[in-house]
Design an enzyme around this catalytic site. Structure first.
Site, PDB file in Angstrom:
ATOM      1  N   LEU A   1     -34.607 -39.477  75.094  1.00  0.00           N
ATOM      2  CA  LEU A   1     -33.749 -38.319  74.896  1.00  0.00           C
ATOM      3  C   LEU A   1     -34.303 -37.156  75.705  1.00  0.00           C
ATOM      4  O   LEU A   1     -35.513 -37.043  75.899  1.00  0.00           O
ATOM      5  CB  LEU A   1     -33.717 -37.911  73.414  1.00  0.00           C
ATOM      6  CG  LEU A   1     -33.124 -38.898  72.402  1.00  0.00           C
ATOM      7  CD1 LEU A   1     -33.263 -38.329  70.995  1.00  0.00           C
ATOM      8  CD2 LEU A   1     -31.673 -39.200  72.715  1.00  0.00           C
ATOM      9  N   ASP A   2     -33.419 -36.259  76.159  1.00  0.00           N
ATOM     10  CA  ASP A   2     -33.865 -35.032  76.821  1.00  0.00           C
ATOM     11  C   ASP A   2     -34.669 -34.188  75.840  1.00  0.00           C
ATOM     12  O   ASP A   2     -34.462 -34.261  74.622  1.00  0.00           O
ATOM     13  CB  ASP A   2     -32.661 -34.206  77.288  1.00  0.00           C
ATOM     14  CG  ASP A   2     -31.796 -34.942  78.290  1.00  0.00           C
ATOM     15  OD1 ASP A   2     -32.328 -35.823  78.990  1.00  0.00           O
ATOM     16  OD2 ASP A   2     -30.598 -34.616  78.378  1.00  0.00           O
ATOM     17  N   ALA A   3     -35.547 -33.333  76.370  1.00  0.00           N
ATOM     18  CA  ALA A   3     -36.317 -32.430  75.514  1.00  0.00           C
ATOM     19  C   ALA A   3     -35.392 -31.507  74.720  1.00  0.00           C
ATOM     20  O   ALA A   3     -35.704 -31.124  73.588  1.00  0.00           O
ATOM     21  CB  ALA A   3     -37.289 -31.605  76.355  1.00  0.00           C
TER      22      ALA A   3
ATOM     23  N   THR B   1     -32.486 -32.265  73.507  1.00  0.00           N
ATOM     24  CA  THR B   1     -31.630 -33.035  72.595  1.00  0.00           C
ATOM     25  C   THR B   1     -32.471 -33.551  71.435  1.00  0.00           C
ATOM     26  O   THR B   1     -33.563 -34.063  71.639  1.00  0.00           O
ATOM     27  CB  THR B   1     -30.987 -34.229  73.330  1.00  0.00           C
ATOM     28  OG1 THR B   1     -30.191 -33.746  74.416  1.00  0.00           O
ATOM     29  CG2 THR B   1     -30.111 -35.043  72.394  1.00  0.00           C
TER      30      THR B   1
END
Length: 309
Positions: A134-136, A138
């Site tokens: 996951l993106d930081a 998100t």
């Protein structure tokens, strides 16, 4: 650690402290202090700060070992499922999946390792055990593999799109349909190494979505990712004119995010379903909204109710 520096021709005849200041980019006072504390020597000669640099001099400079940076631990990252093969965490916003150049905050992998969780050594260095990330910015559910068996099998499941990944997202505007599929290839944007875009040269990307709640200025949707491209949900909704609320990188209106008190994109990995790599039992893990997303939804509901009344 000792560093050897040949005397530059341009500085021959200068005082040692002045020469060091030029060579190392230090103030003259700091250069003098290095000499006074015995951290600077010229081979074959005793020196002080006023020593004149001569042609052919080789300066020995003691440099301290760089302090090892200890990665911060994500103390508030709950483990929602764990056994001998896999661990599923509920990743908070502001935590990256793994270490990367320029990132100094906590990571899922680093935090698990520092807690004493065993992680398989399989995978790229610094990304061991990670088969999906996951993106930081998100939040939500993320699976990490503890055993070699799990890494091989879960990598296969993710690659063949057998894992169910359900996200909830708040997108700008009022979507014209109640459910739809966005099928558009995604690749890197030419304008930036960090941005992605819909492009014919990109990789296949398929996003299914269903409306959960409408507010007028925004729509809450459930998203089922068939593929897992970087920034896929963010790019796909931006491409149809409905960027995620708070996602300024992909065209979100900052005024709406400010009104909702939102400091990041409204996106949460809500549900993860997979076949257990060892037992083959279908396994489902569910999350709930973190405080910032709950709060912004409450503000939007109140606003929408006021408009309707």
């Amino acid at each position: 650690m000792t560093r050897l520096l040949p005397a530059p021709d341009a500085l021959v005849g200068r005082r040692l402290d002045m020469a060091l200041s030029k060579m190392l980019g230090l103030s003259r006072a700091k250069a003098s202090d290095l000499v006074a504390r015995g951290h600077v020597r010229i081979m074959g000669r005793r020196v002080n700060k006023a020593t004149t640099l001569m042609s052919g001099d080789l300066i020995e400079l003691d440099e301290p070992e760089p302090a090892k940076q200890v990665e911060p631990v994500a103390e508030d990252m709950p483990v929602v499922y764990e056994d001998e093969d896999v661990v599923v965490v509920d990743k908070p916003v502001g935590v990256a999946a793994h270490p990367s150049i320029g990132w100094t905050g906590p990571t899922v992998l680093g935090s698990l390792l520092q807690r004493g969780t065993h992680i398989t050594s399989m995978g790229a260095q610094g990304r061991q055990g990670i088969v999906s990330r996951l993106d930081a910015g998100t939040s939500g559910l993320m699976l990490v593999c503890k055993s070699d068996l799990a890494y091989k099998e879960m990598r296969r499941q993710f690659a063949r799109h057998e894992v169910v990944k359900i996200y909830h997202a708040l997108v700008q505007g009022n979507l014209s349909e109640d459910k739809a599929t966005i099928e558009a290839p995604i690749g890197r944007a030419r304008v930036s190494d960090f941005r992605f875009t819909v492009t014919p040269a990109g990789k296949e990307a398929i996003t299914h979505w269903d409306v959960l709640e409408r507010f007028g200025s925004a729509t809450l949707v459930s998203v089922n990712l068939e593929t897992g491209r970087t920034h896929q949900i963010r790019v796909h909704f931006s491409s149809i004119g409905h960027p995620l609320v708070g996602d300024h990188m992909y065209g979100a209106n900052p005024d709406l995010a400010d009104r909702l008190g939102l400091k990041r994109q409204w996106l949460h990995a809500m549900r993860l379903e997979f076949r257990h790599p060892r037992t083959k039992i279908w396994t489902k893990v569910v999350s709930s909204y973190p405080a910032d997303l709950r709060r912004s939804l409450q503000i939007e509901r109140q606003s929408a109710t006021g408009i309707r009344s």
